[in-house]
Design an enzyme around this catalytic site. Structure first.
Site, PDB file in Angstrom:
ATOM      1  N   GLU A  79      35.086  38.693  32.044  1.00 39.37           N
ATOM      2  CA  GLU A  79      35.346  37.881  33.234  1.00 39.37           C
ATOM      3  C   GLU A  79      34.399  38.260  34.384  1.00 39.37           C
ATOM      4  O   GLU A  79      34.658  37.928  35.538  1.00 39.37           O
ATOM      5  CB  GLU A  79      36.809  38.019  33.647  1.00 39.37           C
ATOM      6  N   TYR A 125      52.494  38.690  56.945  1.00 38.63           N
ATOM      7  CA  TYR A 125      51.634  39.616  56.182  1.00 38.63           C
ATOM      8  C   TYR A 125      50.830  38.848  55.135  1.00 38.63           C
ATOM      9  O   TYR A 125      49.661  39.144  54.890  1.00 38.63           O
ATOM     10  CB  TYR A 125      52.493  40.724  55.555  1.00 38.63           C
TER      11      TYR A 125
HETATM   12 ZN    ZN Z   1      41.916  37.017  33.590  1.00 32.61          ZN
END
Ligand code: ZN
Length: 218
Positions: A79, A125
């Protein structure tokens, strides 16, 4: 200078291993899923392919140049292109965290989401650490077209949610990217807990106040 750079690189390698283990031990990533990267002066570090974030060897974390050439360590995560696309669009990003964390991944599979901002402003937040979170349409694992979509969104968004997959979150440094990822995961949990409940989100005025007081770029 070279010795100094190597010291900084080694410091970042150690930090990736330590913080990745913490994510793994707290159930924010499982098996060999998830990958983490840090920008260096002379390239970038990325966790190796098929590695478990719970037991990384700092010396074996991949070091790449900006063409994707492996300079040191084990072969990088498949990735890698997700990270590279986000770094290209966000020159100030110092680190990127991609997890398949359960609650964020669950939200990424839901129907009826606002694709421009798929988790509403439930807490200040979340607004401060994530801002608006776009949903990236589903792509099969490894589809390089996903990199182009991320590149298109990342100039305006520090974090995106990949449909049926999980979040990709950038930060100024590794701690910043990890804290933002954790804020996203916790807010995804709250979002799921509140399904079918009448919810008060922060309104535009409250969000504008946060932007002004905390100088947010969202
Ligand atoms: Zn992934």
């Amino acid at each position: 200078m070279t010795a100094l750079m190597h010291t900084e690189e080694n410091r970042q390698r150690e930090k990736i291993a330590t913080l990745s283990r913490s994510l793994y031990e707290r159930g924010l990533t499982a098996g060999s899923s998830g990958n983490i990267s840090v920008r260096l002066e002379d390239g970038w570090l990325l966790t190796p392919t098929n590695s478990c974030l719970g037991e990384l060897d700092p010396a074996r974390i991949a070091k790449l140049d900006w063409n994707g050439t492996l300079l040191a360590g084990d072969p990088p995560s498949k990735e890698a292109f997700l990270h590279r696309s986000m770094y290209e669009a966000r020159p100030k990003a110092g680190a990127i965290v991609h997890l398949h964390s359960t609650h964020s991944a669950a939200v990424s599979c839901m129907g009826g989401l606002d694709r421009e901002n798929c988790i509403p402003p439930l807490t200040p937040y979340f607004v401060m650490k994530i801002g608006r979170l776009p949903l990236v349409p589903y792509h099969r694992p490894g589809d390089k077209a996903l990199g182009d979509v991320i590149r298109g969104l990342a100039a305006r968004h520090g974090a995106v949610l990949l449909a049926n997959h999980g979040p990709v979150v950038s930060g100024p440094d590794l701690e910043g990217a990890i804290y933002a990822s954790e804020e996203l995961e916790e807010t995804a949990k709250i979002f799921l807990l509140l399904r079918n409940t009448s919810v008060h989100c922060l309104n535009d005025e409250q969000i504008d106040e946060l932007k002004t007081v905390f100088k947010l770029d969202i």
